[in-house]
Design a protein around this motif. Structure first.
Motif, PDB file in Angstrom:
ATOM      1  N   ARG A 123      18.441  60.051  42.332  1.00  0.00           N
ATOM      2  CA  ARG A 123      18.679  59.876  40.897  1.00  0.00           C
ATOM      3  C   ARG A 123      18.497  58.426  40.479  1.00  0.00           C
ATOM      4  N   LEU A 124      18.964  57.499  41.330  1.00  0.00           N
ATOM      5  CA  LEU A 124      18.825  56.085  41.012  1.00  0.00           C
ATOM      6  C   LEU A 124      17.350  55.676  40.954  1.00  0.00           C
ATOM      7  N   ASN A 144      22.977  61.226  30.564  1.00  0.00           N
ATOM      8  CA  ASN A 144      23.555  60.223  31.448  1.00  0.00           C
ATOM      9  C   ASN A 144      22.634  59.989  32.634  1.00  0.00           C
ATOM     10  N   ARG A 145      22.600  58.745  33.102  1.00  0.00           N
ATOM     11  CA  ARG A 145      21.789  58.376  34.258  1.00  0.00           C
ATOM     12  C   ARG A 145      22.632  57.527  35.195  1.00  0.00           C
ATOM     13  N   LEU A 149      24.062  51.683  39.684  1.00  0.00           N
ATOM     14  CA  LEU A 149      24.594  51.346  41.005  1.00  0.00           C
ATOM     15  C   LEU A 149      26.104  51.518  41.028  1.00  0.00           C
ATOM     16  N   GLY A 150      26.762  51.099  39.951  1.00  0.00           N
ATOM     17  CA  GLY A 150      28.218  51.217  39.912  1.00  0.00           C
ATOM     18  C   GLY A 150      28.695  52.654  39.913  1.00  0.00           C
ATOM     19  N   SER A 151      28.053  53.498  39.099  1.00  0.00           N
ATOM     20  CA  SER A 151      28.488  54.901  39.043  1.00  0.00           C
ATOM     21  C   SER A 151      28.188  55.610  40.353  1.00  0.00           C
ATOM     22  N   ARG A 190      32.130  55.000  35.463  1.00  0.00           N
ATOM     23  CA  ARG A 190      31.441  54.539  34.275  1.00  0.00           C
ATOM     24  C   ARG A 190      30.121  53.897  34.700  1.00  0.00           C
ATOM     25  N   PRO A 191      29.115  53.861  33.815  1.00  0.00           N
ATOM     26  CA  PRO A 191      27.885  53.184  34.174  1.00  0.00           C
ATOM     27  C   PRO A 191      28.088  51.685  34.309  1.00  0.00           C
TER      28      PRO A 191
END
Length: 212
Positions: free
Chosen positions: A119-120, A130-131, A134-136, A211-212
């Motif tokens: 997905r990344l 939503n995409r 790295l954090g999510s 969260r993104p």
């Protein structure tokens, strides 16, 4: 009684198969199973993630989410996948069949890692556009590990309570085992077909702070 496909097989009554609730940790295959059951049974399939995660990884208001789940559960035929605690009372009261995909942590962690990296790299759009960032993605991996034992602790007594009410319950270690336990062997022309790939979904309990 609960039919445990990981161990002793204790058959309960024949399933009504009108309202099917799918449970399990992230990466267990709930959405894949839901889609395949929808193919076989012709029931509408609903992912609770699509109703919980609004644009920008914003969580649904608790009351609004409860209202959505109540509306979905009011239908006479459905397949709903999701491990959200807020949905449990509503779905437990309406489901005639409950399947827990109890998949080992190592397996689900590999699956979640692969699909999250995909997905990344591809910037795949998920629910409500939503995409992953790295954090999510890191948050989801941490949540997959942290929630695995908690999911089992919730689902084990839940299935016992539901089975006591003559709800058909299955505990299976894979999508294929669940399909076989619920529907029997597939038709001969499908025995050699491969399962569809797991969807790009970050399912299960909502990870805190995601969260993104």
């Amino acid at each position: 009684m609960t039919r445990d496909l990981k161990g002793t097989d204790m058959p309960g009554r024949a399933p009504a198969l009108r309202r099917i609730w799918l449970l399990g940790p992230p990466g267990a295959g709930k959405t894949t199973l839901g889609r395949r059951l929808a193919e076989r049974l012709g029931h509408p399939h609903h992912e609770l993630d699509a109703h919980f995660w609004h644009q920008g990884w914003t969580r649904a208001d608790s009351d609004a989410f409860h209202a959505v789940v109540t509306g979905l559960a009011a239908g006479e035929r459905w397949i709903i996948d999701g491990q959200y605690d807020d949905a449990h009372p509503v779905l437990a009261a309406r489901a005639d069949t409950v399947i827990w995909l109890d998949v080992p942590l190592g397996v689900v962690l590999r699956r979640v890692t692969r699909r999250t990296l995909r997905r990344l790299l591809t910037r795949t759009a998920l629910w409500n556009d939503n995409r992953e960032t790295l954090g999510s993605a890191l948050g989801l991996l941490v949540w997959t590990v942290r929630s695995h034992r908690a999911v089992a602790a919730v689902n084990r007594p839940l299935l016992v309570r539901l089975a006591a009410r003559d709800v058909r319950t299955l505990r299976a270690a894979s999508v294929e085992a669940a399909l076989t336990g619920l529907l029997g062997a597939p038709p001969p022309d499908r025995l050699t077909e491969k399962s569809p790939p797991a969807p790009d979904a970050a399912d299960s309990l909502p990870p805190p702070g995601r969260r993104p």
